[in-house]
Design a protein around this motif. Structure first.
Motif, PDB file in Angstrom:
ATOM      1  N   PRO A 111      -4.829   9.215  15.739  1.00  0.00           N
ATOM      2  CA  PRO A 111      -3.821  10.284  15.747  1.00  0.00           C
ATOM      3  C   PRO A 111      -2.395   9.768  15.632  1.00  0.00           C
ATOM      4  CG  PRO A 111      -5.505  10.707  17.396  1.00  0.00           C
ATOM      5  CD  PRO A 111      -5.757   9.331  16.876  1.00  0.00           C
ATOM      6  N   GLU A 112      -2.151   8.587  16.167  1.00  0.00           N
ATOM      7  CA  GLU A 112      -0.817   7.995  16.060  1.00  0.00           C
ATOM      8  C   GLU A 112      -0.603   7.345  14.710  1.00  0.00           C
ATOM      9  OE1 GLU A 112       1.522   4.117  17.930  1.00  0.00           O
ATOM     10  OE2 GLU A 112      -0.177   4.991  18.985  1.00  0.00           O
ATOM     11  N   VAL A 113      -1.616   6.635  14.209  1.00  0.00           N
ATOM     12  CA  VAL A 113      -1.477   5.925  12.935  1.00  0.00           C
ATOM     13  C   VAL A 113      -1.419   6.902  11.765  1.00  0.00           C
ATOM     14  CG1 VAL A 113      -2.560   4.230  11.408  1.00  0.00           C
ATOM     15  CG2 VAL A 113      -2.628   3.914  13.886  1.00  0.00           C
ATOM     16  N   ALA A 114      -2.169   8.002  11.839  1.00  0.00           N
ATOM     17  CA  ALA A 114      -2.222   8.944  10.725  1.00  0.00           C
ATOM     18  C   ALA A 114      -0.882   9.598  10.452  1.00  0.00           C
ATOM     19  CB  ALA A 114      -3.287  10.014  10.996  1.00  0.00           C
ATOM     20  N   VAL A 115      -0.073   9.794  11.480  1.00  0.00           N
ATOM     21  CA  VAL A 115       1.235  10.425  11.292  1.00  0.00           C
ATOM     22  C   VAL A 115       2.334   9.393  11.136  1.00  0.00           C
ATOM     23  CG1 VAL A 115       0.537  12.464  12.581  1.00  0.00           C
ATOM     24  CG2 VAL A 115       1.617  10.561  13.788  1.00  0.00           C
ATOM     25  N   ASP A 116       1.990   8.107  11.100  1.00  0.00           N
ATOM     26  CA  ASP A 116       2.995   7.072  10.898  1.00  0.00           C
ATOM     27  C   ASP A 116       3.535   7.146   9.482  1.00  0.00           C
ATOM     28  OD1 ASP A 116       4.019   4.423  12.315  1.00  0.00           O
ATOM     29  OD2 ASP A 116       3.694   3.961  10.201  1.00  0.00           O
ATOM     30  N   ARG A 117       4.790   6.735   9.325  1.00  0.00           N
ATOM     31  CA  ARG A 117       5.400   6.781   8.002  1.00  0.00           C
ATOM     32  C   ARG A 117       4.730   5.818   7.030  1.00  0.00           C
ATOM     33  NH1 ARG A 117      11.494   4.732   7.527  1.00  0.00           N
ATOM     34  NH2 ARG A 117      10.349   2.827   8.024  1.00  0.00           N
ATOM     35  N   ASP A 118       4.231   4.694   7.533  1.00  0.00           N
ATOM     36  CA  ASP A 118       3.576   3.697   6.691  1.00  0.00           C
ATOM     37  C   ASP A 118       2.323   3.204   7.412  1.00  0.00           C
ATOM     38  OD1 ASP A 118       2.925   1.841   4.815  1.00  0.00           O
ATOM     39  OD2 ASP A 118       4.564   0.453   5.259  1.00  0.00           O
ATOM     40  N   PRO A 119       1.196   3.920   7.296  1.00  0.00           N
ATOM     41  CA  PRO A 119      -0.024   3.459   7.981  1.00  0.00           C
ATOM     42  C   PRO A 119      -0.478   2.083   7.521  1.00  0.00           C
ATOM     43  CG  PRO A 119      -0.242   5.741   7.254  1.00  0.00           C
ATOM     44  CD  PRO A 119       0.990   5.213   6.613  1.00  0.00           C
ATOM     45  N   ALA A 120      -0.331   1.804   6.221  1.00  0.00           N
ATOM     46  CA  ALA A 120      -0.744   0.495   5.721  1.00  0.00           C
ATOM     47  C   ALA A 120       0.096  -0.615   6.328  1.00  0.00           C
ATOM     48  CB  ALA A 120      -0.639   0.462   4.200  1.00  0.00           C
ATOM     49  N   GLY A 121       1.389  -0.373   6.469  1.00  0.00           N
ATOM     50  CA  GLY A 121       2.243  -1.367   7.110  1.00  0.00           C
ATOM     51  C   GLY A 121       1.882  -1.575   8.576  1.00  0.00           C
ATOM     52  N   ILE A 181       0.843  -1.187   0.000  1.00  0.00           N
ATOM     53  CA  ILE A 181       0.000   0.000   0.000  1.00  0.00           C
ATOM     54  C   ILE A 181       0.875   1.232   0.000  1.00  0.00           C
ATOM     55  CG2 ILE A 181      -1.913   1.137   1.145  1.00  0.00           C
ATOM     56  CD1 ILE A 181      -2.451  -1.688   0.117  1.00  0.00           C
ATOM     57  N   PRO A 182       0.630   2.201  -0.883  1.00  0.00           N
ATOM     58  CA  PRO A 182       1.430   3.423  -0.861  1.00  0.00           C
ATOM     59  C   PRO A 182       1.229   4.187   0.432  1.00  0.00           C
ATOM     60  CG  PRO A 182      -0.447   3.665  -2.325  1.00  0.00           C
ATOM     61  CD  PRO A 182      -0.396   2.224  -1.936  1.00  0.00           C
ATOM     62  N   THR A 183       2.280   4.828   0.884  1.00  0.00           N
ATOM     63  CA  THR A 183       2.255   5.539   2.157  1.00  0.00           C
ATOM     64  C   THR A 183       1.494   6.840   2.026  1.00  0.00           C
ATOM     65  OG1 THR A 183       4.406   4.611   2.620  1.00  0.00           O
ATOM     66  CG2 THR A 183       3.693   6.479   3.971  1.00  0.00           C
ATOM     67  N   PRO A 184       0.432   7.068   2.817  1.00  0.00           N
ATOM     68  CA  PRO A 184      -0.268   8.357   2.770  1.00  0.00           C
ATOM     69  C   PRO A 184       0.578   9.453   3.395  1.00  0.00           C
ATOM     70  CG  PRO A 184      -1.652   6.605   3.695  1.00  0.00           C
ATOM     71  CD  PRO A 184      -0.253   6.098   3.635  1.00  0.00           C
ATOM     72  N   THR A 185       0.133  10.676   3.163  1.00  0.00           N
ATOM     73  CA  THR A 185       0.839  11.812   3.741  1.00  0.00           C
ATOM     74  C   THR A 185       0.757  11.767   5.249  1.00  0.00           C
ATOM     75  OG1 THR A 185       0.236  13.108   1.810  1.00  0.00           O
ATOM     76  CG2 THR A 185       0.978  14.322   3.761  1.00  0.00           C
TER      77      THR A 185
END
Length: 387
Positions: A171-181, A102-106
């Motif tokens: 809030p923690e997952v949204a700022v993660d570098r790879d939320p899908a991961g 999955i591509p990494t979101p902003t």
């Protein structure tokens, strides 16, 4: 909505563009910022770049394509596949469509916005960003969890629990570098949990797949240890490179490589036709695509996450109230002054200890007999005699 990934030419043309520019794989890897083995995997089609690496690699290939077109303008026209691929959205690979990285979101608490030439991009709400991530990741994760566990209902439950936890920690997952991961790792952990064997609903095996060949491959996968199975799926199924696979499985790179080699050997021993990584990659996609596994709606997942959060919050409050009540009752019923305990008996110095009665001697026996023979009312009265 999430932005579409940068277009890339087919794998067979990536090496052609690099060689036409007289570049080595090490030089391309230095420009993109990856290892040489990663570029080799991209050119062979075994893995696909994602996120910022994909953008950098697509930009480099686009510049190489323009340079190749300028160089060969007078000699021959450039391959039409290159230009067409760079100008249209690439068709999804069957395996990538099933279990693609999955591509990494902003990395912001809100989702990326759709640019508009007239107005400023409007950021999405956290719920909309979560729904977009769920719609993009959930179908692939359900199929991946099915390959890991071999159970359809457990696969759906694992993905649902992972996204429920992600919504609770959004809030923690949204700022993660790879939320899908992050979500994928959580779903894998739940699917591979050994505690499911004690649940009554999972004690009996599920019906095998309709295709006998798919059932054989699934049985081979389930015979592998859980770390080997997870490493094989991430590397040959999802398409992660070896360092990323090692990081997600919390192992060193040599350990991940050994797990991958042993897993491939075990699969090839049972199924010799899958000794090639490309053939194994294709069969994993076919087995996962054969099952009709559908994830729940994102609104249902968010509602379930909020309901679980309320339940555990109320349970914590009730437990705290019970502890406070027990403490108050103890304080209320406790004695208000000190009452010393009764000490045990002590020996007084100078006083002989009291002895227990023993056997009577002959004189004592005679005295007892004499006393028993006397009148019961006592001895006769003594009357003084006159002198």
């Amino acid at each position: 909505m999430t932005p579409s990934p940068a277009p890339l030419p087919p794998p067979e043309l990536r090496r052609h563009l690099r060689e036409a520019a007289s570049l080595t794989q090490a030089q391309v890897a230095e420009r993109v910022g990856v290892a040489r083995e990663t570029v080799c995997a991209w050119e062979s089609g075994r893995t696909t770049p994602r996120g910022r690496r994909r953008e950098a690699y697509a930009t480099l290939l686009a510049s190489l394509t323009k340079a190749d077109m300028v160089t060969n303008t007078q000699e021959a026209a450039p391959p039409p596949q290159v230009t067409a691929c760079l100008n249209k959205k690439p068709e999804p690979d069957p395996l990538r469509a099933v279990s693609a990285p999955i591509p990494t979101p902003t990395p912001t608490p809100v989702a990326v916005s759709v640019p508009s030439p007239e107005t400023e991009p409007a950021p999405l709400t956290p719920a909309q960003a979560f729904d977009a991530l769920y719609a993009f990741c959930a179908p692939a994760l359900v199929r991946q969890a099915y390959l890991l566990s071999g159970r359809r209902e457990l696969a759906r439950e694992s993905v649902e629990r992972a996204f429920q936890l992600a919504w609770q920690r959004w809030p923690e997952v949204a700022v993660d570098r790879d939320p899908a991961g992050w979500v994928r790792a959580t779903a894998y952990e739940h699917a591979l949990s050994p505690w499911h064997r004690f649940r009554p609903r999972y004690r009996h095996p599920e019906p095998p797949p309709a295709d006998a060949a798919d059932g054989v491959l699934l049985d081979v996968l389930l015979t592998l240890p859980a770390p080997y199975r997870r490493t094989l799926l991430l590397y040959d199924g999802v398409g992660l490179d070896l360092p990323e696979t090692a990081a997600e499985t919390e192992a060193s790179t040599p350990a991940a490589a050994n797990r991958l080699l042993h897993a491939r050997e075990a699969v090839a021993a049972r199924l010799p036709e899958l000794a090639s990584p490309a053939a194994l990659h294709r069969r994993l996609a076919e087995v996962a695509s054969a099952e009709r596994l559908r994830a729940a709606e994102p609104t249902t997942v968010r509602a379930g996450s909020e309901q679980r959060a309320r339940f555990w919050t109320r349970a914590a409050i009730a437990f705290t109230v019970a502890i406070i009540s027990a403490t108050a009752l103890t304080v209320r019923t406790a004695p208000t002054r000190y009452e010393p305990a009764v000490p045990p008996g002590e020996t007084v110095q100078g006083v002989p200890p009291r002895s227990a009665p023993g056997t009577l001697s002959e004189a004592e026996l005679d005295l007892r007999a004499k006393l028993r023979s006397e009148i019961q009312h006592g001895p006769q009265r003594l009357i003084p005699l006159p002198e």
